[in-house]
Write an enzyme that holds these catalytic residues in place. Structure first.
Site, PDB file in Angstrom:
ATOM      1  N   GLU A 241      -9.657  12.806   7.366  1.00 39.51           N
ATOM      2  CA  GLU A 241      -9.444  14.045   6.517  1.00 39.51           C
ATOM      3  C   GLU A 241     -11.072  14.687   6.639  1.00 39.51           C
ATOM      4  OE1 GLU A 241      -6.898  14.141   2.942  1.00 39.51           O
ATOM      5  OE2 GLU A 241      -7.753  11.952   3.083  1.00 39.51           O
TER       6      GLU A 241
ATOM      7  N   GLU B  72      -9.097   3.667  -2.424  1.00 40.11           N
ATOM      8  CA  GLU B  72      -8.067   3.776  -3.021  1.00 40.11           C
ATOM      9  C   GLU B  72      -7.996   3.013  -4.520  1.00 40.11           C
ATOM     10  OE1 GLU B  72      -4.727   1.920  -0.777  1.00 40.11           O
ATOM     11  OE2 GLU B  72      -5.348   2.761   0.976  1.00 40.11           O
TER      12      GLU B  72
ATOM     13  N   ARG C 214      -7.770   4.264  13.234  1.00 43.51           N
ATOM     14  CA  ARG C 214      -7.003   5.341  13.511  1.00 43.51           C
ATOM     15  C   ARG C 214      -6.508   5.419  14.891  1.00 43.51           C
ATOM     16  NH1 ARG C 214      -5.644   6.631   8.209  1.00 43.51           N
ATOM     17  NH2 ARG C 214      -7.407   6.918   6.960  1.00 43.51           N
TER      18      ARG C 214
ATOM     19  N   ASP D 140       0.896  -0.984   0.078  1.00 44.82           N
ATOM     20  CA  ASP D 140      -0.186   0.119  -0.140  1.00 44.82           C
ATOM     21  C   ASP D 140       0.815   1.373   0.036  1.00 44.82           C
ATOM     22  OD1 ASP D 140      -2.535   1.375  -0.100  1.00 44.82           O
ATOM     23  OD2 ASP D 140      -2.362   1.614   2.180  1.00 44.82           O
TER      24      ASP D 140
ATOM     25  N   GLU E 146     -10.490   3.933   3.644  1.00 48.97           N
ATOM     26  CA  GLU E 146      -9.517   4.660   2.668  1.00 48.97           C
ATOM     27  C   GLU E 146      -9.812   4.351   1.267  1.00 48.97           C
ATOM     28  OE1 GLU E 146      -5.347   4.020   3.778  1.00 48.97           O
ATOM     29  OE2 GLU E 146      -5.554   5.475   5.433  1.00 48.97           O
TER      30      GLU E 146
ATOM     31  N   LYS F 236      -4.159  -1.472  10.139  1.00 42.13           N
ATOM     32  CA  LYS F 236      -4.230  -1.663   8.762  1.00 42.13           C
ATOM     33  C   LYS F 236      -4.722  -3.268   8.303  1.00 42.13           C
ATOM     34  CE  LYS F 236      -3.310   2.462   7.433  1.00 42.13           C
ATOM     35  NZ  LYS F 236      -4.314   3.713   6.538  1.00 42.13           N
TER      36      LYS F 236
END
Length: 396
Positions: free
Chosen positions: A353, A195, A229, A120, A193, A245
């Site tokens: 974010e 991606e 997180r 990743d 996330e 993760k």
């Protein structure tokens, strides 16, 4: 529409003759056994049984398509990928092709390839800057190396799961800045996330240059690299992501051939530092970026539309960096872009974010779905298979 487009597809369908993604499915009514899994190609709301079509048309590639995973086809190399894609396009448009198709909702989809290794990356400047400001508010948001090499880490191939697989809330060590000592328990800051993943077909035992990218990458898929997180924040210094993760990474059930994105190629952002020769793409024969438009929804409501075209590091640069030290490539290697984020508030690819680190994060029962498309030839849209996952409570 182009004359080779299947007649049963509606105009503008993102899974038409320009897309033709590969997957692995069990036909309706067949027992759930690996022996009954077959390679299929998505055509709108249907799945073409590639093995059955190949046998009916006397294809020399029938044996590759009569497999329970994509790996043998991926290992066969680019010339075979191109030949099979041309055959599939012809079969899909041929009279009677419906006889080899199943309704999409009637089949069971599986992880389409055996994942060899998983890497990743951290390729979005917008994402890296935003996260740096949240995690290191008193420091420069980008680390000194970020503009000089594609930063990445190795994940766990064994926890890559297909879209539709539930994700159990992970447990781990948690420590808020004001806590005297860590505690243990379920993550309270479970995140997504958004991606884009690249799947390796042709293996290599030597460094792969950017110019050889097409020879080794079979296709593209969407990825949700779930992140805890709070676990990540406590563990990531000094070696980076680990348990925050590795519990789950969701991928699409459909792998879209790299060739399908030829019309979506775009130049990456302007480089602000000179790059070492193996990463320098200033003289590349084709632009390294891909204009993918991603949409992230939580419980059916859109929360973000990240633009993949804004990624600072391209997939070709990532592959070159991943192998420049002599690391080998294997068929089934998966490498992902890292979180895709753009410059606007509605273009951020994770809740960290979107909420400036304050939350809320995912609750038990929440369902996350990623979709995406890219511009194709003649005004067509190239669709990527969706990635969906629902959060289950942590196990006792």
């Amino acid at each position: 529409m182009p004359e080779h487009n299947p007649r049963h597809l509606s105009e503008g369908d993102p899974f038409g003759a320009h897309t033709l993604p590969y997957g692995v499915f069990t036909p309706p009514g067949a027992p759930e056994d690996p022996a009954n899994r077959r390679i299929g190609v998505r055509l709108g709301g249907r799945v073409l049984d590639a093995a059955a079509a190949a046998a009916a048309h006397g294809s020399p590639h029938a044996a590759l398509l009569a497999q329970p995973v994509l790996n043998p086809l991926m290992a066969a190399g680019r010339s075979v990928w191109q030949a099979v894609r041309a055959e599939v396009r012809a079969w899909a448009a041929a009279p009677g092709s419906e006889a080899h198709c199943h309704p999409l909702e009637a089949v069971t989809l599986h992880l389409p390839f055996e994942v060899a290794d998983y890497v990743d990356f951290y390729a979005s400047e917008h994402h890296a800057t935003n996260v740096g400001r949240i995690f290191r508010p008193d420091s420069e948001p980008l680390t000194p190396n970020w503009k000089h090499l594609p930063i990445g880490y190795h994940g766990r191939a064994g926890t890559v799961v297909v879209s539709g697989t539930d994700v159990v809330r992970p447990k781990g060590q948690l420590k808020a800045p004001g806590d005297a000592a860590p505690s243990f328990g379920p993550s309270r800051r479970l995140d997504i996330e958004a991606e884009v993943g690249f799947v390796v077909g042709t293996p290599s035992d030597r460094p792969v240059t950017q110019g050889d990218f097409r020879e080794h990458v079979f296709g593209v898929c969407l990825v949700n690299d779930w992140s805890a997180r709070d676990i990540q924040a406590w563990e990531y210094v000094p070696l980076g992501p680990f348990l925050g993760k590795s519990f789950a990474t969701s991928v699409s059930a459909w792998i879209t051939p790299l060739e399908a994105f030829d019309a979506a190629r775009t130049a990456p952002p302007e480089r602000t530092y000179p790059l070492l020769p193996y990463l320098d793409d200033s003289g590349a024969a084709e632009p390294g970026g891909i204009d993918l438009r991603i949409e992230v929804s939580v419980n059916g409501g859109t929360v973000s539309r990240p633009p993949f075209a804004s990624m600072y590091w391209t997939a070709a640069q990532q592959l070159a960096h991943m192998t420049v030290n002599g690391a080998t490539l294997r068929t089934g290697d998966l490498f992902a872009s890292g979180t895709v984020s753009g410059p606007e508030p509605d273009q951020l690819g994770c809740l960290l974010e979107l909420t400036a680190g304050k939350g809320p994060y995912l609750a038990d029962g929440d369902e996350v779905t990623l979709t995406a498309w890219a511009p194709g030839p003649d005004g067509a849209r190239i669709g990527l298979g969706e990635v969906t996952g629902r959060v289950l409570p942590a196990r006792d």
